[in-house]
Design a protein around this motif. Structure first.
Motif, PDB file in Angstrom:
ATOM      1  N   LEU A  34       0.798  -1.224   0.000  1.00 26.92           N
ATOM      2  CA  LEU A  34       0.000   0.000   0.000  1.00 26.92           C
ATOM      3  C   LEU A  34       0.825   1.266   0.000  1.00 26.92           C
ATOM      4  O   LEU A  34       0.316   2.341  -0.309  1.00 26.92           O
ATOM      5  CB  LEU A  34      -0.941   0.002   1.208  1.00 26.92           C
ATOM      6  CG  LEU A  34      -1.968  -1.134   1.200  1.00 26.92           C
ATOM      7  CD1 LEU A  34      -2.816  -1.073   2.449  1.00 26.92           C
ATOM      8  CD2 LEU A  34      -2.845  -1.039  -0.034  1.00 26.92           C
ATOM      9  N   ALA A  35       2.110   1.187   0.385  1.00 33.21           N
ATOM     10  CA  ALA A  35       2.922   2.407   0.430  1.00 33.21           C
ATOM     11  C   ALA A  35       4.147   2.239  -0.456  1.00 33.21           C
ATOM     12  O   ALA A  35       5.276   2.155   0.031  1.00 33.21           O
ATOM     13  CB  ALA A  35       3.323   2.718   1.877  1.00 33.21           C
ATOM     14  N   PRO A  36       3.940   2.139  -1.771  1.00 26.23           N
ATOM     15  CA  PRO A  36       5.082   1.878  -2.659  1.00 26.23           C
ATOM     16  C   PRO A  36       6.056   3.058  -2.725  1.00 26.23           C
ATOM     17  O   PRO A  36       7.216   2.893  -3.075  1.00 26.23           O
ATOM     18  CB  PRO A  36       4.434   1.613  -4.014  1.00 26.23           C
ATOM     19  CG  PRO A  36       3.109   2.289  -3.944  1.00 26.23           C
ATOM     20  CD  PRO A  36       2.705   2.359  -2.513  1.00 26.23           C
ATOM     21  N   GLY A  37       5.573   4.266  -2.366  1.00 23.06           N
ATOM     22  CA  GLY A  37       6.428   5.435  -2.527  1.00 23.06           C
ATOM     23  C   GLY A  37       7.282   5.786  -1.318  1.00 23.06           C
ATOM     24  O   GLY A  37       7.836   6.872  -1.244  1.00 23.06           O
ATOM     25  N   MET A  38       7.391   4.889  -0.348  1.00 30.46           N
ATOM     26  CA  MET A  38       8.134   5.267   0.868  1.00 30.46           C
ATOM     27  C   MET A  38       9.649   5.130   0.637  1.00 30.46           C
ATOM     28  O   MET A  38      10.080   4.482  -0.318  1.00 30.46           O
ATOM     29  CB  MET A  38       7.696   4.391   2.043  1.00 30.46           C
ATOM     30  CG  MET A  38       8.219   2.977   2.015  1.00 30.46           C
ATOM     31  SD  MET A  38       7.480   2.017   3.359  1.00 30.46           S
ATOM     32  CE  MET A  38       7.420   0.413   2.600  1.00 30.46           C
ATOM     33  N   PRO A  39      10.435   5.752   1.543  1.00 30.87           N
ATOM     34  CA  PRO A  39      11.900   5.728   1.354  1.00 30.87           C
ATOM     35  C   PRO A  39      12.445   4.312   1.297  1.00 30.87           C
ATOM     36  O   PRO A  39      11.878   3.387   1.891  1.00 30.87           O
ATOM     37  CB  PRO A  39      12.430   6.474   2.584  1.00 30.87           C
ATOM     38  CG  PRO A  39      11.262   6.711   3.480  1.00 30.87           C
ATOM     39  CD  PRO A  39      10.036   6.582   2.669  1.00 30.87           C
ATOM     40  N   LYS A  40      13.550   4.182   0.602  1.00 36.92           N
ATOM     41  CA  LYS A  40      14.125   2.868   0.343  1.00 36.92           C
ATOM     42  C   LYS A  40      14.437   2.099   1.618  1.00 36.92           C
ATOM     43  O   LYS A  40      14.185   0.894   1.710  1.00 36.92           O
ATOM     44  CB  LYS A  40      15.411   3.024  -0.467  1.00 36.92           C
ATOM     45  CG  LYS A  40      15.318   2.097  -1.660  1.00 36.92           C
ATOM     46  CD  LYS A  40      16.300   2.325  -2.697  1.00 36.92           C
ATOM     47  CE  LYS A  40      15.918   1.480  -3.912  1.00 36.92           C
ATOM     48  NZ  LYS A  40      16.760   1.797  -5.033  1.00 36.92           N
ATOM     49  N   ALA A  41      14.979   2.799   2.621  1.00 36.32           N
ATOM     50  CA  ALA A  41      15.375   2.135   3.862  1.00 36.32           C
ATOM     51  C   ALA A  41      14.163   1.519   4.546  1.00 36.32           C
ATOM     52  O   ALA A  41      14.189   0.358   4.988  1.00 36.32           O
ATOM     53  CB  ALA A  41      16.047   3.140   4.793  1.00 36.32           C
ATOM     54  N   ALA A  42      13.080   2.292   4.618  1.00 31.99           N
ATOM     55  CA  ALA A  42      11.861   1.787   5.257  1.00 31.99           C
ATOM     56  C   ALA A  42      11.353   0.556   4.509  1.00 31.99           C
ATOM     57  O   ALA A  42      10.950  -0.453   5.110  1.00 31.99           O
ATOM     58  CB  ALA A  42      10.799   2.882   5.270  1.00 31.99           C
ATOM     59  N   HIS A  43      11.401   0.638   3.187  1.00 31.76           N
ATOM     60  CA  HIS A  43      10.939  -0.467   2.370  1.00 31.76           C
ATOM     61  C   HIS A  43      11.727  -1.737   2.681  1.00 31.76           C
ATOM     62  O   HIS A  43      11.163  -2.818   2.880  1.00 31.76           O
ATOM     63  CB  HIS A  43      11.066  -0.099   0.892  1.00 31.76           C
ATOM     64  CG  HIS A  43      10.223  -0.961   0.018  1.00 31.76           C
ATOM     65  ND1 HIS A  43      10.566  -1.292  -1.263  1.00 31.76           N
ATOM     66  CD2 HIS A  43       9.045  -1.581   0.253  1.00 31.76           C
ATOM     67  CE1 HIS A  43       9.642  -2.073  -1.771  1.00 31.76           C
ATOM     68  NE2 HIS A  43       8.695  -2.247  -0.884  1.00 31.76           N
ATOM     69  N   ALA A  44      13.060  -1.562   2.739  1.00 32.62           N
ATOM     70  CA  ALA A  44      13.924  -2.709   3.025  1.00 32.62           C
ATOM     71  C   ALA A  44      13.612  -3.267   4.406  1.00 32.62           C
ATOM     72  O   ALA A  44      13.572  -4.498   4.609  1.00 32.62           O
ATOM     73  CB  ALA A  44      15.388  -2.276   2.955  1.00 32.62           C
ATOM     74  N   PHE A  45      13.331  -2.370   5.372  1.00 34.93           N
ATOM     75  CA  PHE A  45      13.015  -2.816   6.715  1.00 34.93           C
ATOM     76  C   PHE A  45      11.770  -3.712   6.724  1.00 34.93           C
ATOM     77  O   PHE A  45      11.760  -4.805   7.285  1.00 34.93           O
ATOM     78  CB  PHE A  45      12.812  -1.588   7.618  1.00 34.93           C
ATOM     79  CG  PHE A  45      12.242  -1.922   8.955  1.00 34.93           C
ATOM     80  CD1 PHE A  45      13.004  -2.599   9.905  1.00 34.93           C
ATOM     81  CD2 PHE A  45      10.934  -1.577   9.274  1.00 34.93           C
ATOM     82  CE1 PHE A  45      12.475  -2.922  11.147  1.00 34.93           C
ATOM     83  CE2 PHE A  45      10.404  -1.903  10.518  1.00 34.93           C
ATOM     84  CZ  PHE A  45      11.174  -2.577  11.455  1.00 34.93           C
ATOM     85  N   PHE A  46      10.726  -3.236   6.038  1.00 38.24           N
ATOM     86  CA  PHE A  46       9.480  -4.010   6.053  1.00 38.24           C
ATOM     87  C   PHE A  46       9.637  -5.330   5.307  1.00 38.24           C
ATOM     88  O   PHE A  46       9.107  -6.361   5.716  1.00 38.24           O
ATOM     89  CB  PHE A  46       8.328  -3.185   5.479  1.00 38.24           C
ATOM     90  CG  PHE A  46       7.815  -2.180   6.458  1.00 38.24           C
ATOM     91  CD1 PHE A  46       7.185  -2.604   7.623  1.00 38.24           C
ATOM     92  CD2 PHE A  46       7.980  -0.814   6.259  1.00 38.24           C
ATOM     93  CE1 PHE A  46       6.709  -1.699   8.550  1.00 38.24           C
ATOM     94  CE2 PHE A  46       7.523   0.099   7.188  1.00 38.24           C
ATOM     95  CZ  PHE A  46       6.889  -0.335   8.333  1.00 38.24           C
ATOM     96  N   LEU A  47      10.418  -5.276   4.211  1.00 41.69           N
ATOM     97  CA  LEU A  47      10.653  -6.516   3.472  1.00 41.69           C
ATOM     98  C   LEU A  47      11.387  -7.528   4.344  1.00 41.69           C
ATOM     99  O   LEU A  47      11.055  -8.723   4.362  1.00 41.69           O
ATOM    100  CB  LEU A  47      11.476  -6.242   2.213  1.00 41.69           C
ATOM    101  CG  LEU A  47      10.665  -5.985   0.936  1.00 41.69           C
ATOM    102  CD1 LEU A  47      11.589  -5.933  -0.263  1.00 41.69           C
ATOM    103  CD2 LEU A  47       9.591  -7.056   0.734  1.00 41.69           C
ATOM    104  N   SER A  48      12.369  -7.032   5.109  1.00 41.64           N
ATOM    105  CA  SER A  48      13.134  -7.962   5.944  1.00 41.64           C
ATOM    106  C   SER A  48      12.255  -8.515   7.058  1.00 41.64           C
ATOM    107  O   SER A  48      12.328  -9.689   7.410  1.00 41.64           O
ATOM    108  CB  SER A  48      14.367  -7.266   6.514  1.00 41.64           C
ATOM    109  OG  SER A  48      13.958  -6.283   7.431  1.00 41.64           O
TER     110      SER A  48
END
Lengths: 219, 219, 219, 219
Positions: A34-48
């Motif tokens: 739902l939040a594809p536009g968030m900063p890269k670091a946050a994205h990596a955090f949620f993916l991990s």
């Protein structure tokens, strides 16, 4: 017997952790979609987070296989667990069960059987529907002539599908989206029948109690 | 026990008044929605009727809370009453119950259990559907690209939704309308299963009575 | 008791005649609707057949009222008969019952209970669907922007409605057509639940008979 | 009795062969429909496979009629077998049963009754749906204004029909296609009710087993 009791002890100890991991998995998947536009670091955090939770499911599966003392037959005999391991979005459905079993261990007052089954199935449908809506939205949003374009549409489509109403104003158009939809229909229908049947049994029970209808029956 | 019997006495005394208040609430809400062009005084009158009925529900809730002798747990334990207090349009569903309990107190001949449950659920669905059609109509009629534009359309949409047929010729397009629709589906499906199940049990009962089918069974 | 046994005797004697009258009613109504271009005399003939059958239903109702020895309460207590008298298209549904009761009197081998109920409901749905398709076709065909324009469309629409699939490719657009559709949904759903439930009970029964599955159970 | 035991022996001996023939029939029909552009020889081969399987069904029917020692009443009494003989696409539904009965003879561990019925019906629905999708695709693909144009569309339409969702984005438009669709709805609904009902009974059973939920109940 020994293996069995060790298995039971394992289940008891990991129930809570796995339940939380399931919710974490669903939550981080939701954020991812739902939040594809968030900063890269946050994205990596949620993916991990997501993959960590998934890894925990894998470890649990492996340990339970080991403790069961069964050979390769375990995969077939516990096919539901196997499916859930491969499609971890189905996992949150087990959370309700976990909650129920923890509550029981603490000896809290329990609802009558039919009401409990109805509530369990209703919650499972909700979690399943939410997961399904997320997955369909992720698949459909980038399709060229999709009709499901926002997450709101996807949720509305899920409601109309799980209730078997099926308006047809929003419909998945990609092959993958349709596979997810078919799975959603199958699971949804089975659970829906359970909700409906248990609810109706519960109402019959309450009606058949002559005078004191305000209080739920013991069983 | 004392609290309990006082609660029972309260219920018995207020049953009829609350039942009438529910119908008054539904009636004045219907007038409010369906006759927007009426004189201001009349409008104010119906609105005040509506809020008076709602206030009565609030008083009843408060007294029952008090009499139950329970703390804040009352809100959670009687969550259905709490929901009905917040969404008084669901209230009329209880009217059928009230009617049933009054009739029983007067010792009138009762239908067999399954027929009674079927009739109760069928009437509840009708009242629920009428309330839902009103609410959806109110929300949708002013939406820019709505397909539900008259109350007739809204009723037809409700029929097609509650029966899970879902033609899709009329569909709510606003977010609020869709929320109401989802609620309607959930309640409708549960009640529909009850109607269907009880009706089918009743027919089985009648068939299993060998010769004298014209007379309903005792139970 | 005396009245009652006279009522039973009346039922027994008129069962067959009324069953035939029901089919005649349905048949001549079908001809009336489906062959509008036939010669005037033939048309008058079928119309008179239709009204004769209806008159027979009226006489039966009156005699049964008389024999029951009940006052005006008869209308309310036998509300189903009253509805069927006013809407004789619902009458054919009783034919299956008549057939069943005649067959039983002749002591023919009976199917197991669940299979019988399933067959009864399935046949009732078929007759009901046929009547509904006729009525909707008659109402819709002349509407300015109708989508149901041929009897084939109407039958297809009926299938999709009674099975609660509801594609929405054909939909009634007139108010009367929608009323008929709503009635069809209500009756259809109740009967469908009965078919489904009985069929499923029957299958369970057959499965629970261990070895000799080929032979149906006694009950 | 002698005839009967001979019938039982016949069934036991032919079960497996007929089961395989059913799958061969379905498979070659699928090839016939889905690969219209294949070389003539291959086409003829698959067609002959199909007709051979059909002939085997005919022989089985004839032998069983003979062994039953019944007269023409056999056709009526075993009407389901008769229907399946005429519409051999329904045959694969019996395969699941065959598998089940073979498995039982070998004394393998059996699932609890409700789970078995649910699994049986779910597999039957899948086979039925696949056959129906093939048949509808064959009929519809060449219709001038058809909406079902690929086998994928047909499968998706089948899912949405059998689950009674009925989006209406793909709909059969030919008369024959609609007949097949109506048959699919009828069979599908009955089986669906069975799946749903058994699944819900099974869940109730598992819930009512207090502590040891991981292990399936004996029955």
């Amino acid at each position: 017997m020994d293996d069995d009791s060790r298995l039971t002890r394992w289940d008891r100890r990991t129930d809570l952790a796995l339940g939380i991991a399931s919710l974490v998995f669903l939550g981080s998947y939701a954020v991812h979609v739902l939040a594809p536009g968030m900063p890269k670091a946050a994205h990596a955090f949620f993916l991990s987070l997501m993959y960590t939770a998934w890894a925990m499911f894998g470890v649990d599966y492996a340990v339970r296989w080991r403790l069961s003392g069964e050979g390769p037959g375990f995969v077939r005999r516990h096919w539901l667990d196997t499916v859930v391991l491969v499609l971890p979005l189905l996992r949150p459905v087990r959370v309700v069960r976990t909650y129920e079993s923890i509550q029981r261990r603490h000896g809290e007052p329990r609802l009558p059987l039919h009401a409990r089954v109805a509530a369990y199935s209703a919650l499972s449908i909700s979690l399943l529907g939410f997961s399904g809506a997320l997955a369909v939205y992720q698949v459909e949003r980038s399709a060229p002539n999709a009709s499901i374009r926002t997450f709101g549409d996807s949720l509305w489509w899920t409601c109309s599908t799980l209730s078997t109403v099926g308006y047809g104003d929003y419909v998945p158009v990609t092959t993958l989206g349709r596979f997810i939809a078919a799975g959603l229909m199958a699971c949804g229908l089975a659970l829906l029948g359970t909700v409906t049947g248990s609810f109706s049994s519960w109402m019959l029970q309450r009606f058949s109690l002559g005078e004191d209808e305000r209080r739920p029956p013991e069983n």
